[in-house]
Design a protein around this motif. Structure first.
Motif, short mmCIF file in Angstrom:
data_model
loop_
_atom_site.label_atom_id
_atom_site.label_comp_id
_atom_site.label_asym_id
_atom_site.label_seq_id
_atom_site.Cartn_x
_atom_site.Cartn_y
_atom_site.Cartn_z
N GLN A 3 0.82 -1.21 0.00
CA GLN A 3 0.00 0.00 0.00
C GLN A 3 0.86 1.26 0.00
O GLN A 3 0.56 2.24 -0.71
CB GLN A 3 -0.94 0.00 1.21
N VAL A 4 1.95 1.26 0.77
CA VAL A 4 2.84 2.42 0.78
C VAL A 4 3.52 2.59 -0.57
O VAL A 4 3.67 3.70 -1.09
CB VAL A 4 3.89 2.29 1.91
N ASP A 5 3.93 1.46 -1.18
CA ASP A 5 4.55 1.54 -2.51
C ASP A 5 3.55 2.07 -3.54
O ASP A 5 3.93 2.86 -4.42
CB ASP A 5 5.09 0.17 -2.92
N LEU A 6 2.31 1.64 -3.46
CA LEU A 6 1.28 2.16 -4.38
C LEU A 6 1.14 3.67 -4.24
O LEU A 6 1.07 4.40 -5.24
CB LEU A 6 -0.07 1.48 -4.09
N GLU A 7 1.10 4.15 -3.00
CA GLU A 7 0.96 5.59 -2.76
C GLU A 7 2.14 6.37 -3.36
O GLU A 7 1.95 7.41 -4.00
CB GLU A 7 0.89 5.87 -1.25
N GLU A 8 3.35 5.85 -3.15
CA GLU A 8 4.55 6.52 -3.67
C GLU A 8 4.56 6.56 -5.19
O GLU A 8 4.87 7.58 -5.81
CB GLU A 8 5.81 5.81 -3.16
N ILE A 9 4.20 5.43 -5.80
CA ILE A 9 4.21 5.34 -7.26
C ILE A 9 3.17 6.27 -7.88
O ILE A 9 3.43 6.96 -8.87
CB ILE A 9 3.99 3.87 -7.69
N ARG A 10 1.99 6.32 -7.27
CA ARG A 10 0.94 7.20 -7.80
C ARG A 10 1.32 8.66 -7.62
O ARG A 10 1.01 9.50 -8.47
CB ARG A 10 -0.38 6.88 -7.09
N LYS A 11 1.99 8.97 -6.51
CA LYS A 11 2.39 10.34 -6.25
C LYS A 11 3.44 10.81 -7.25
O LYS A 11 3.46 11.97 -7.66
CB LYS A 11 2.94 10.44 -4.82
N ASP A 12 4.34 9.87 -7.64
CA ASP A 12 5.43 10.21 -8.56
C ASP A 12 5.00 10.18 -10.03
O ASP A 12 5.74 10.62 -10.90
CB ASP A 12 6.60 9.25 -8.37
N ALA A 13 3.83 9.61 -10.29
CA ALA A 13 3.39 9.44 -11.69
C ALA A 13 3.09 10.79 -12.34
O ALA A 13 2.67 11.74 -11.69
CB ALA A 13 2.15 8.56 -11.72
#
Length: 321
Positions: A311-321
């Protein structure tokens, strides 16, 4: 107010420990290697409350200076070259930092703050391919990597300073522990980040090594509490920290991909380049004595850990997209 000096404060364990000790009203000093770029990402939220000291485990004078300045009640040596596969590529450097580095910290404490309590971050890798189903302090040590060999040197140095100088020195033999702050080159984070990237369409496949390797995986948040408890005991000793369960790399992948609603079989590929030159097949902690002596046991399950990381990795990836 008690004070603590943490080497490796910007790492996974160091950041959680610093955060925890600040909550316990400690004055916290953190040792970091000098770097021209900011590597404080794990401690950004509370860095203003940490006294950052520059130093290097390869440089005795910098460690002496740090101990003299901090005058700590407790010293936690968490710094190391800790990525096991890379230790095969840098065996001499690993020995110098992870093995001799611990002795340098011990020597600085002996010379300038001998009454400080000292914690050495040891590892289940010192057991290697242990013959027993679970590993305890009675299990023979037989490390199978330069990292494990270096950590074993540090373990015995810690024991030696306790016996030779009557210092309060303690080894915590920690089995694998992970978190969203884990480095991206470690297998659990590689899996959770890979699952998240595939779910977001940023990656097509995930290459892994030995899917059958078994490890005793816990959450770093639980384990740093055990570190602190070790230094609150009347007498120093050595402790095994783990969950008492083990899981395969395959199980880790299954849970991670399930968290994003995908079938791991469709995306994971085995690549032999990720196999170690000398594999450690299975490790599982016997924490029966630790439970009794420290009144400690882990609270976060393996499945909760992996799902949190995804879940944390998903948040980071979406934020950086």
């Amino acid at each position: 107010m008690p004070s603590a000096l943490i080497t490796g404060v910007t790492g996974q364990d160091g950041s959680y420990l610093a955060e925890y000790l600040l909550q316990q009203d400690y004055q916290v000093y953190g040792l970091q290697r000098w770097n021209s770029t900011n590597n404080h990402i794990r401690i950004d939220d509370f860095i203003d409350d940490v006294n950052i000291l520059n130093g290097d485990l390869a440089d005795q004078s910098s460690l002496d200076r740090a101990v003299k300045e901090a005058e700590p009640d407790e010293v936690y040596n968490l710094a190391a070259l800790s990525f096991v596969p890379e230790s095969f590529n840098q065996p001499v450097n690993t020995g110098n930092i992870t093995g001799l580095g611990a002795t340098r910290v011990l020597e600085a404490v002996r010379k300038y703050k001998m009454d400080a309590k000292f914690y050495q971050a040891s590892t289940s890798e010192i057991f290697g391919n242990a013959p027993d189903d679970t590993q305890s302090l009675d299990t023979p040590f037989q490390p199978r990597s330069p990292y494990g060999v270096s950590k074993l040197y540090a373990y015995w140095s810690t024991v030696n300073y306790r016996e030779a100088y009557d210092m309060y020195t303690t080894n915590g033999i920690l089995f694998n522990h992970e978190s969203p702050r884990r480095g991206k080159n470690f297998v659990t984070r590689k899996i959770t980040r890979g699952a998240a990237r595939i779910a977001e369409g940023q990656q097509n496949t995930l290459e892994l090594g030995n899917l059958d390797a078994k490890r005793d995986w816990g959450h770093a948040k639980d384990y740093i509490k055990a570190m602190h408890l070790m230094l609150q005991q009347d007498e120093p000793g050595d402790y095994i920290i783990g969950t008492g369960e083990h899981h395969t790399v395959r199980e880790c992948a299954q849970i991670a991909f399930d968290e994003v609603g995908l079938d791991w079989n469709e995306y994971v590929e085995v690549n032999e380049k990720f196999f170690r030159p000398a594999e450690v097949d299975a490790l599982r902690a016997d924490i029966s004595e630790t439970k009794k002596k420290l009144d400690w046991e882990p609270e976060i399950s393996f499945e909760e850990l992996i799902r949190e990381m995804v879940q944390v990795d998903l948040e980071e990836i979406r934020k950086d997209a």
